[in-house]
Motif scaffolding. Sequence first.
Motif, mmCIF file in Angstrom:
data_model
loop_
_atom_site.group_PDB
_atom_site.id
_atom_site.type_symbol
_atom_site.label_atom_id
_atom_site.label_comp_id
_atom_site.label_asym_id
_atom_site.label_seq_id
_atom_site.Cartn_x
_atom_site.Cartn_y
_atom_site.Cartn_z
ATOM 1 N N GLY A 1 0.731 -6.020 4.452
ATOM 2 C CA GLY A 1 0.348 -6.287 3.063
ATOM 3 C C GLY A 1 -1.140 -6.572 2.932
ATOM 4 O O GLY A 1 -1.799 -6.081 2.006
ATOM 5 N N CYS A 2 -1.681 -7.344 3.859
ATOM 6 C CA CYS A 2 -3.124 -7.623 3.855
ATOM 7 C C CYS A 2 -3.917 -6.322 4.020
ATOM 8 O O CYS A 2 -4.931 -6.112 3.364
ATOM 9 N N PHE B 1 -4.242 4.486 -4.264
ATOM 10 C CA PHE B 1 -3.909 3.108 -3.956
ATOM 11 C C PHE B 1 -2.640 3.028 -3.112
ATOM 12 O O PHE B 1 -1.712 3.798 -3.312
ATOM 13 N N ARG B 2 -2.626 2.103 -2.167
ATOM 14 C CA ARG B 2 -1.479 1.889 -1.286
ATOM 15 C C ARG B 2 -0.478 0.975 -1.978
ATOM 16 O O ARG B 2 -0.844 0.039 -2.664
ATOM 17 N N THR B 3 0.798 1.267 -1.768
ATOM 18 C CA THR B 3 1.862 0.486 -2.385
ATOM 19 C C THR B 3 2.922 0.118 -1.350
ATOM 20 O O THR B 3 3.157 0.884 -0.413
ATOM 21 N N ARG B 4 3.571 -1.015 -1.527
ATOM 22 C CA ARG B 4 4.624 -1.416 -0.582
ATOM 23 C C ARG B 4 5.870 -0.561 -0.753
ATOM 24 O O ARG B 4 6.746 -0.554 0.101
ATOM 25 N N LYS B 5 5.971 0.183 -1.864
ATOM 26 C CA LYS B 5 7.147 1.032 -2.092
ATOM 27 C C LYS B 5 7.206 2.203 -1.122
ATOM 28 O O LYS B 5 8.273 2.758 -0.885
ATOM 29 N N LEU B 6 6.061 2.616 -0.594
ATOM 30 C CA LEU B 6 6.032 3.713 0.368
ATOM 31 C C LEU B 6 5.869 3.119 1.765
ATOM 32 O O LEU B 6 4.871 2.471 2.063
ATOM 33 N N SER B 7 6.870 3.346 2.606
ATOM 34 C CA SER B 7 6.868 2.696 3.927
ATOM 35 C C SER B 7 5.654 3.099 4.756
ATOM 36 O O SER B 7 5.114 2.286 5.495
ATOM 37 N N HIS B 8 5.196 4.365 4.631
ATOM 38 C CA HIS B 8 4.056 4.776 5.452
ATOM 39 C C HIS B 8 2.744 4.110 5.024
ATOM 40 O O HIS B 8 1.735 4.276 5.690
ATOM 41 N N ASP C 1 -10.345 3.630 8.106
ATOM 42 C CA ASP C 1 -9.418 4.684 7.678
ATOM 43 C C ASP C 1 -9.747 5.145 6.263
ATOM 44 O O ASP C 1 -9.694 6.336 5.955
ATOM 45 N N PHE C 2 -10.090 4.180 5.411
ATOM 46 C CA PHE C 2 -10.453 4.513 4.026
ATOM 47 C C PHE C 2 -11.715 5.361 3.985
ATOM 48 O O PHE C 2 -11.765 6.378 3.291
ATOM 49 N N VAL C 3 -12.732 4.970 4.749
ATOM 50 C CA VAL C 3 -13.990 5.733 4.785
ATOM 51 C C VAL C 3 -13.736 7.136 5.334
ATOM 52 O O VAL C 3 -14.300 8.121 4.850
ATOM 53 N N LYS C 4 -12.848 7.250 6.322
ATOM 54 C CA LYS C 4 -12.486 8.569 6.868
ATOM 55 C C LYS C 4 -11.802 9.416 5.797
ATOM 56 O O LYS C 4 -12.042 10.621 5.690
#
Length: 196
Positions: A26-27, A128-135, A110-113
């Motif tokens: 999450g962090c 944006f990253r979400t907790r709904k998607l496991s990856h 990873d974001f800069v890449k």
Amino acid sequence: MEIEKAYRFKLEPTSEQAKKLAQMAGCGRVVFNDSLDYVLNIIKKSVAITDKKAIYEHLNDLSYQDRKLLKKSFPNSAFLNKQLTSWKKLNHRAWLDDAFTDCLQQRQRDFVKALDEWSKGKRGFPVFRTRKLSHHSTMRFPAPKKQINIQNKHIKLPNGLGLVRYHNSQPVIGELRNATVSLNAVGEWHISIMCL
């Protein structure tokens, strides 16, 4: 020529370890999203678009040359790492201190890449990253030789996780190059290890 070998094992964390892994993931998502938000604010200053969907359409429709030009205004990982230090001092982000800093900085790399791949036309602009998607629940350990220790049926992980049991289906042979802990769609944690 050196050949890399990949290993993937299912982890069996205790409930306390699973909770800690979820917090760390999450962090990582928050740091990725804060970095993305920072870059989107830079973009909003240069284009007269405020709607998020319209910004993404605009960014993904840009020519190769325009992407390269716009990317020059984006921060690099070192700058984002300094931002991370200041974000941790904010009251509403103080809990970022509970996560392993190396993993958070790796999320920024990873974001800069991802930005670099977008600028080269290899992918769309990062979302944006979400907790709904496991990856989206992953953490990479960039220096596994120092951070990870394989001991029989356990893998020692940093940040207070300690010895985490895993399905030791085969011996890990070679020098550890990187390791990624990830959550799958059914809620199981795995570790992927790359060796030389």
